[in-house]
Design an enzyme around this catalytic site. Structure first.
Site, short mmCIF file in Angstrom:
data_model
loop_
_atom_site.label_atom_id
_atom_site.label_comp_id
_atom_site.label_asym_id
_atom_site.label_seq_id
_atom_site.Cartn_x
_atom_site.Cartn_y
_atom_site.Cartn_z
CE LYS A 13 -2.22 -0.80 3.87
NZ LYS A 13 -1.68 -2.09 4.30
NE ARG A 88 -3.83 -1.18 10.14
CZ ARG A 88 -2.71 -0.70 9.59
NH1 ARG A 88 -2.68 0.53 9.13
NH2 ARG A 88 -1.64 -1.44 9.50
NE ARG A 127 7.71 -3.21 6.20
CZ ARG A 127 6.42 -2.92 6.31
NH1 ARG A 127 5.76 -2.46 5.26
NH2 ARG A 127 5.78 -3.12 7.43
NE ARG A 160 6.75 -1.07 10.36
CZ ARG A 160 5.60 -0.88 9.71
NH1 ARG A 160 5.60 -0.20 8.56
NH2 ARG A 160 4.48 -1.35 10.17
NE ARG A 171 2.23 -5.21 11.30
CZ ARG A 171 3.24 -5.10 10.42
NH1 ARG A 171 4.32 -5.82 10.56
NH2 ARG A 171 3.14 -4.25 9.44
P1 AMP Z 1 1.35 0.40 9.11
O1 AMP Z 1 2.62 1.16 8.89
O2 AMP Z 1 0.20 0.92 8.30
O3 AMP Z 1 1.52 -1.08 8.99
O4 AMP Z 1 0.93 0.69 10.65
C1 AMP Z 1 1.78 0.32 11.70
C2 AMP Z 1 1.02 0.24 13.00
O5 AMP Z 1 0.45 1.52 13.31
C3 AMP Z 1 -0.17 -0.72 13.01
O6 AMP Z 1 0.20 -2.07 13.26
C4 AMP Z 1 -1.00 -0.14 14.16
O7 AMP Z 1 -0.44 -0.45 15.42
C5 AMP Z 1 -0.81 1.36 13.93
N1 AMP Z 1 -1.85 1.89 13.01
C6 AMP Z 1 -1.66 2.44 11.79
N2 AMP Z 1 -2.83 2.79 11.23
C7 AMP Z 1 -3.78 2.47 12.14
C8 AMP Z 1 -5.20 2.57 12.17
N3 AMP Z 1 -5.89 3.08 11.13
N4 AMP Z 1 -5.85 2.13 13.27
C9 AMP Z 1 -5.21 1.63 14.33
N5 AMP Z 1 -3.87 1.48 14.37
C10 AMP Z 1 -3.16 1.90 13.29
#
Ligand code: AMP
Length: 214
Positions: A13, A88, A127, A160, A171
């Site tokens: 994404k 989400r 990654r 990360r 996740r």
């Molecule tokens: P991402 O980089 O999009 O994979 O997001 C990393 C982490 O940020 C996720 O595993 C969540 O802990 C938090 N996070 C990001 N976006 C959201 C969201 N829309 N709702 C809740 N937690 C989020």
């Protein structure tokens, strides 16, 4: 144009959001990047989010909804944006729906990126992310010119905290339980377009461009 990118962690994404952002001249609004920046800056939201993020859990809806509402009211979002990683949960999708109705700015399209679980685990496991500019690389698919160093800003590349094997599996489970129902939510509203994202980046972008041109 107002877009939402949906899909499990690791489907690409962020990569596609950056390409669409360059092509259309609208900002990528990545909630994950925003939370990581808040964490680095030590803000209240960042500190609150850290324990959820490290464990691969979702940050509480009320925290993230507030962050996104504020961001979408900024001047650079007035001509459109690409939401990457939000919504989400169903509660987030409903909150977004209400906000956009109040602002009279409906979504144009929701792109759902689809990749098999084995490939996702391979992608996330390799990654590497720049601590300074958040650019992403991959050990084998997209290695940096110099190991451990960002090509763009020379920052350090790290794994990360939530890209460890256990956190990745968690996740994916969270995605299946809380985020996947959004596919039906947006399909019912006639906004959903599914994209096979297991293909190379440029081929996926080609499909995205065709969908957006329609
Ligand atoms: P991402 O980089 O999009 O994979 O997001 C990393 C982490 O940020 C996720 O595993 C969540 O802990 C938090 N996070 C990001 N976006 C959201 C969201 N829309 N709702 C809740 N937690 C989020």
């Amino acid at each position: 144009m107002r877009l939402v990118l949906l899909g499990a962690p690791g489907v690409g994404k962020g990569t596609q959001a950056k390409l669409i952002s360059e092509k259309l001249g609208i900002p990528q609004v990545s909630t994950g990047d925003m939370l990581r920046r808040a964490e680095t800056a030590g803000t209240e939201v960042g500190l609150r989010a850290k324990k959820y993020m490290d464990a691969g859990d979702l940050v509480p809806d009320e925290v993230i909804i507030g962050v996104v509402e504020e961001r979408l009211r900024e001047p650079d979002c007035q001509l459109g944006y690409i939401l990457d990683g939000f919504p989400r949960t169903l509660a987030q999708a409903q909150a977004l729906d209400h906000l956009l109705r109040r602002l009279d700015t409906p979504l144009h399209t929701v792109l759902a990126f689809e990749v098999g679980e084995e490939e996702i685990i391979r992608r996330l496991g390799g990654r590497r992310v720049c601590v300074s500019c958040q650019a992403t690389f991959h050990d084998t698919n997209q290695p940096p010119k110099q190991p451990g160093v960002c090509d763009k800003c020379q920052g350090a590349l790290v794994i990360r905290d939530d890209d460890t094997p256990n956190a990745i599996l968690h996740r994916l489970k969270v995605y299946g339980e809380l985020t996947e129902p959004l596919l039906a939510f947006y399909a019912e509203r006639g906004l959903l377009h599914r994209v096979d994202a297991s293909r190379p980046v440029d081929e996926v972008m080609q499909t995205v461009t065709e969908v957006l041109d329609r």
